[in-house]
Enzyme design. Structure first.
Site, short mmCIF file in Angstrom:
data_model
loop_
_atom_site.label_atom_id
_atom_site.label_comp_id
_atom_site.label_asym_id
_atom_site.label_seq_id
_atom_site.Cartn_x
_atom_site.Cartn_y
_atom_site.Cartn_z
N HIS A 50 0.81 -1.22 0.00
CA HIS A 50 0.00 0.00 0.00
C HIS A 50 0.85 1.27 0.00
CE1 HIS A 50 0.47 -0.25 4.51
NE2 HIS A 50 0.50 1.06 4.37
N ASP A 79 0.40 -7.69 1.48
CA ASP A 79 0.81 -6.29 1.62
C ASP A 79 2.34 -6.16 1.58
OD1 ASP A 79 0.55 -3.59 1.77
OD2 ASP A 79 -0.52 -3.55 3.67
N SER A 112 4.73 2.68 7.94
CA SER A 112 4.39 1.51 7.12
C SER A 112 5.58 1.07 6.29
CB SER A 112 3.21 1.84 6.20
OG SER A 112 2.02 2.00 6.92
#
Length: 411
Positions: A147, A177, A256
């Site tokens: 993402h 992911d 992230s």
């Protein structure tokens, strides 16, 4: 004619005391009053009217006075400062050590997009998002979250020394992911991260250290513990990511893709998402486990995709038909001719008698594991290999049929 001793003493009484060369025997005296007796006394300094000063030097009987311009002995050296490391707690020393060793392995990933100004007729690349990542090996492969790079028109990776490199996408696995990028940086500038042994057992309460780029702040470290193991969280790819690590180490936007480490500085997970009503960390963060990363990344590096097994049938991951008819399981839409599913006699959905639809076999289990939706089917087959034999349970009409079948590699 030369002055008498009495006149010299009278003059000395005006300034207190002094030692002058050539006045042997006088040494240093302190005089009280204009004509009072003078007695030997310790040295001191007295200012003179013109702003200068004379230094009085004490001389013991039998010693000659040193030269007035002689340098005083050097002061003793200052005591050694205390060892800074010794002043920290063991936990502090551990955090400092891990940060120093792993910060060079942590990178910042910036997503850029082209913005067109129709009025001015210009176009410019602007930063449209950022995240973190870590160096996988000396060949320039970088690991981050899917993402973080999804939808990017171009990407850059910034190393610890602030060198910026253009990055290209090598492979994506959105269901986990995970994304792999590549940069053309010299090998001597790349410090690969060390991955924890995949069989090393993690425990709740174990220390965790997160390094990343939260809110664009350069190389930030936060610490916490493993709060829970084996969590199942809905990922960016539409399926549940299983066996995730829950931690209370602060994870914020920009973290992230960054590494989650144990106290030895080894990678145990990749910071991926948080649960928060405000969008900021509230102590509930999740990381993709290192065991999944160690399995997926080499496949993405090798072929740009993850090896996936199946049974040779066509299905709809979005499950439109299942939702439409209220079915629990995974509906077989088609069967690949010549596949193991075809040989096993599985049936696909087909049109009959004009607009009528005859539903195909509905997968409801594999071995002893029940299958209620595509998510469970994907995760049940996720860690299996082509050539393995399983027993497929399918609902066909009003009955459940057990079908032995061999798993095949999906193209």
């Amino acid at each position: 004619m030369p002055p008498s001793k009495a006149s010299v003493l009278r003059s000395l009484s005006l300034v207190g005391f002094v030692s002058l060369p050539g006045l042997a025997g006088l040494a240093s005296f302190a005089c009280v009053g204009a004509l009072s007796a003078c007695h030997p006394k310790s040295a001191s300094v007295n200012p003179l009217p013109d702003g200068n000063s004379l230094t009085a030097i004490s001389v013991r009987p039998g010693e000659s006075a040193p030269r007035p311009d002689a340098q005083p002995p050097p002061p003793p050296p200052p005591p050694n400062p205390p060892n800074e490391g010794a002043m920290r707690t063991e936990d502090e020393r551990n955090s400092v050590s891990v940060f120093r060793s792993v910060a060079p392995s942590t990178v910042f990933v910036t997503q850029k997009r082209l913005v067109v100004d129709p009025w001015e007729g210009t176009q410019n690349e602007v930063d449209s998002g950022s995240g973190s990542g870590f160096i996988w090996d000396k060949n320039g492969y970088i690991v981050t979250n899917f993402h973080v790079v999804a939808g990017a028109q171009s990407l850059t990776v910034t190393l610890r020394d602030q060198q910026v490199y253009e990055a290209k996408v090598v492979g994506l696995e959105k269901r986990k992911d995970i994304a792999v990028l590549k940069i053309a940086a010299p090998a001597d500038q790349l410090v690969p991260i060390e991955v924890s042994h995949v069989r090393q057992a993690l425990e709740v309460g174990q220390k965790t250290i997160a390094i990343g780029n939260p809110f664009g702040l350069d190389h930030t470290l936060t610490t916490g513990v493993i709060s829970a193991l084996g969590r199942q969280v809905q990922g960016a790819g539409g399926v549940t990511i299983r066996d995730m690590i829950q931690t209370d180490a602060a994870i914020n936007p920009g973290n992230s893709g960054g590494p989650l480490l144990d106290s030895s500085g080894k990678l145990i997970g990749m910071n991926t998402m948080i649960v928060s009503g405000s969008g900021s960390s509230v102590g509930i963060g999740f990381a993709v486990p290192a065991s999944t990363i160690a399995r997926v990344v080499p496949q993405l590096v090798k072929s740009g995709r993850v090896d996936e097994v199946g049974i040779g049938v066509g299905i709809d991951p979005n499950q439109h038909w299942e939702r439409r008819f209220g079915l629990r399981g995974v509906l077989i839409l088609s069967v690949n001719k010549g596949s193991s599913a075809d040989k096993a006699g599985l049936r696909g959905t087909r049109r009959v008698a004009g607009s009528r639809i005859a539903l195909g076999d509905l997968i409801v289990g594999i071995n002893n594991k029940s299958i209620n939706d595509y998510d469970e089917l994907y995760n049940t087959l996720d860690d299996r290999k082509a050539g393995e034999k399983v027993t497929l349970k399918v609902r066909r009409g009003d009955e459940v049929v057990n079908v032995p079948i061999e798993l095949v590699q999906l193209e």
